[in-house]
Motif scaffolding. Structure first.
Motif, PDB file in Angstrom:
ATOM      1  N   TYR A   1      -8.295   9.175  -1.654  1.00 53.17           N
ATOM      2  CA  TYR A   1      -7.654   7.863  -1.729  1.00 53.17           C
ATOM      3  C   TYR A   1      -6.481   7.853  -0.752  1.00 53.17           C
ATOM      4  CZ  TYR A   1     -10.164   7.417  -6.173  1.00 53.17           C
ATOM      5  OH  TYR A   1     -11.130   7.361  -7.138  1.00 53.17           O
ATOM      6  N   PRO A   2      -6.201   6.728  -0.090  1.00 53.84           N
ATOM      7  CA  PRO A   2      -5.084   6.677   0.853  1.00 53.84           C
ATOM      8  C   PRO A   2      -3.748   7.076   0.232  1.00 53.84           C
ATOM      9  CG  PRO A   2      -6.504   4.768   1.146  1.00 53.84           C
ATOM     10  CD  PRO A   2      -6.998   5.488  -0.076  1.00 53.84           C
ATOM     11  N   TRP A   3      -3.579   6.808  -1.069  1.00 52.47           N
ATOM     12  CA  TRP A   3      -2.318   7.158  -1.710  1.00 52.47           C
ATOM     13  C   TRP A   3      -2.264   8.632  -2.135  1.00 52.47           C
ATOM     14  CZ3 TRP A   3      -5.927   3.948  -4.109  1.00 52.47           C
ATOM     15  CH2 TRP A   3      -6.564   4.477  -5.237  1.00 52.47           C
ATOM     16  N   ASN A   4      -3.386   9.320  -2.008  1.00 51.33           N
ATOM     17  CA  ASN A   4      -3.433  10.739  -2.373  1.00 51.33           C
ATOM     18  C   ASN A   4      -4.391  11.461  -1.415  1.00 51.33           C
ATOM     19  OD1 ASN A   4      -3.054  13.160  -3.720  1.00 51.33           O
ATOM     20  ND2 ASN A   4      -4.572  12.692  -5.300  1.00 51.33           N
TER      21      ASN A   4
ATOM     22  N   ARG B   1      -3.898   2.710 -12.006  1.00 53.16           N
ATOM     23  CA  ARG B   1      -2.980   2.296 -10.935  1.00 53.16           C
ATOM     24  C   ARG B   1      -3.072   0.794 -10.697  1.00 53.16           C
ATOM     25  NH1 ARG B   1      -0.665   5.445  -6.977  1.00 53.16           N
ATOM     26  NH2 ARG B   1      -1.077   3.748  -5.512  1.00 53.16           N
TER      27      ARG B   1
ATOM     28  N   ARG C   1       0.064  -1.796 -11.306  1.00 56.83           N
ATOM     29  CA  ARG C   1       0.601  -2.644 -10.239  1.00 56.83           C
ATOM     30  C   ARG C   1       0.571  -4.112 -10.631  1.00 56.83           C
ATOM     31  NH1 ARG C   1      -2.198  -1.357  -4.666  1.00 56.83           N
ATOM     32  NH2 ARG C   1      -0.715  -2.984  -4.052  1.00 56.83           N
TER      33      ARG C   1
ATOM     34  N   PRO D   1      -7.851  -1.593  -3.970  1.00 59.47           N
ATOM     35  CA  PRO D   1      -7.843  -0.135  -3.779  1.00 59.47           C
ATOM     36  C   PRO D   1      -8.933   0.269  -2.782  1.00 59.47           C
ATOM     37  CG  PRO D   1      -7.910  -0.730  -6.115  1.00 59.47           C
ATOM     38  CD  PRO D   1      -8.148  -1.979  -5.350  1.00 59.47           C
TER      39      PRO D   1
END
Length: 306
Positions: free
Chosen positions: A150-153, A211, A215, A267
């Motif tokens: 994932y871009p956030w991880n 997530r 949000r 996402p």
């Protein structure tokens, strides 16, 4: 062991029946050809040719050696061709790892294209979860592996080199009887009161649901943990809950499930191609990587256009 170059010269002399003609064909001098013949006869211990008014003719030993020589030269030519094919990536075997979602959607498309270009490659595929794929790469059980993050991880694993193949959005799945089923898209905030079908066994899609809800200002209520996305769709179709999934997980869509785009910034999941850093890719592996990246760009374009 007989010298191969002398055997080649001998075969050409027998074929043409003349030292001078063989010399012209091989770009040698007649003297050099004659010397090669004499050295070969010394190696064999027998006379190989008779010199007649009509040229050279093989002796009985020459006939036997000529037949074996022709077979040896054919085998050498085949060996050179096989090695050339292997070096160029036209033959060989390749073991590829992939996570289940991409093995059921993107990878077959890429394999079809690869097989059309390299039909003589023996491909083996290993489908597994992320941690197992990484260990398979590290231990050399697969040469290349399709991984995800994932871009956030972002995925960072020591010793593994990664390149992005494509990025895809998550979408929302609702039953066809749902009040939102006629919509093309939905905001996550509109789903605050919904129950959710998630993947079980600590599947990372649970993190995506949590997530997304966080949000949008709510905590999702999970009503079921499914084993795979087909089971997820089946439970969504009968109203157990709604779900979120990467678009490629819907390569086979349930007829009673509707897919909604997520408004705003949905996402994303990245599909990556991994290899061990310390080893250079073979021509065959480079060819497969090239097809994967090419087809990944095409797949992403088709996904965004659908």
């Amino acid at each position: 062991m007989y010298d191969v170059r002398r055997l080649q010269t001998f075969a050409k002399v027998i074929e043409l029946g003349s030292v001078s003609d063989a010399a012209d064909e091989l770009s040698f001098t007649p003297s050099a050809v004659s010397q090669q013949l004499k050295k070969l006869e010394t190696e064999v211990g027998l006379q190989l040719v008779w010199r007649t008014q009509n040229g050279l003719v093989p002796t009985e030993a020459g006939l036997v050696l000529a037949e074996h020589t022709r077979r040896i030269l054919r085998q050498l030519a085949a060996a050179r061709a096989d090695i050339s094919d292997l070096a160029a990536g036209r033959v060989g075997s390749l073991s590829i790892g992939a996570f289940p979602t991409t093995a059921a959607s993107f990878l077959p498309l890429a394999i079809n294209e690869f097989n059309s270009r390299y039909p003589n490659i023996d491909l083996s595929i290993r489908s597994a979860r992320l941690n197992k794929l990484i260990s398979s790469l590290e231990e050399g059980e697969v040469q290349l592996a399709l991984l995800w993050d994932y871009p956030w991880n972002p995925l960072t694993t020591e010793g593994i080199e990664l390149v992005e193949v494509f990025t895809e959005p998550f979408v929302i799945l609702v039953p066809q009887s749902h009040k939102l089923a006629d919509r093309a898209s939905v905001k996550i905030s509109e789903l605050a009161t919904e129950k959710w079908v998630a993947r079980g066994d600590d599947h990372p899609v649970v993190e995506v649901i949590e997530r997304s809800g966080s949000r949008a200002g709510f905590r999702p209520q999970i009503s079921m943990y499914a084993n795979d996305y087909q089971e997820t769709q089946a439970m969504v179709s009968v109203g157990i809950g709604i779900a979120i999934a990467p678009r490629s997980a819907l390569s086979v869509q349930h007829p009673n499930v509707r897919v909604l785009e997520i408004e705003g910034t949905p996402p994303q999941r990245r599909t990556l191609l991994g290899q061990r850093e310390e080893r250079a890719l073979s021509p065959l592996e480079m060819a497969f990587k090239s097809v994967i990246l090419e087809q990944g760009a095409l797949f992403a374009s088709q996904q965004s256009g659908s």
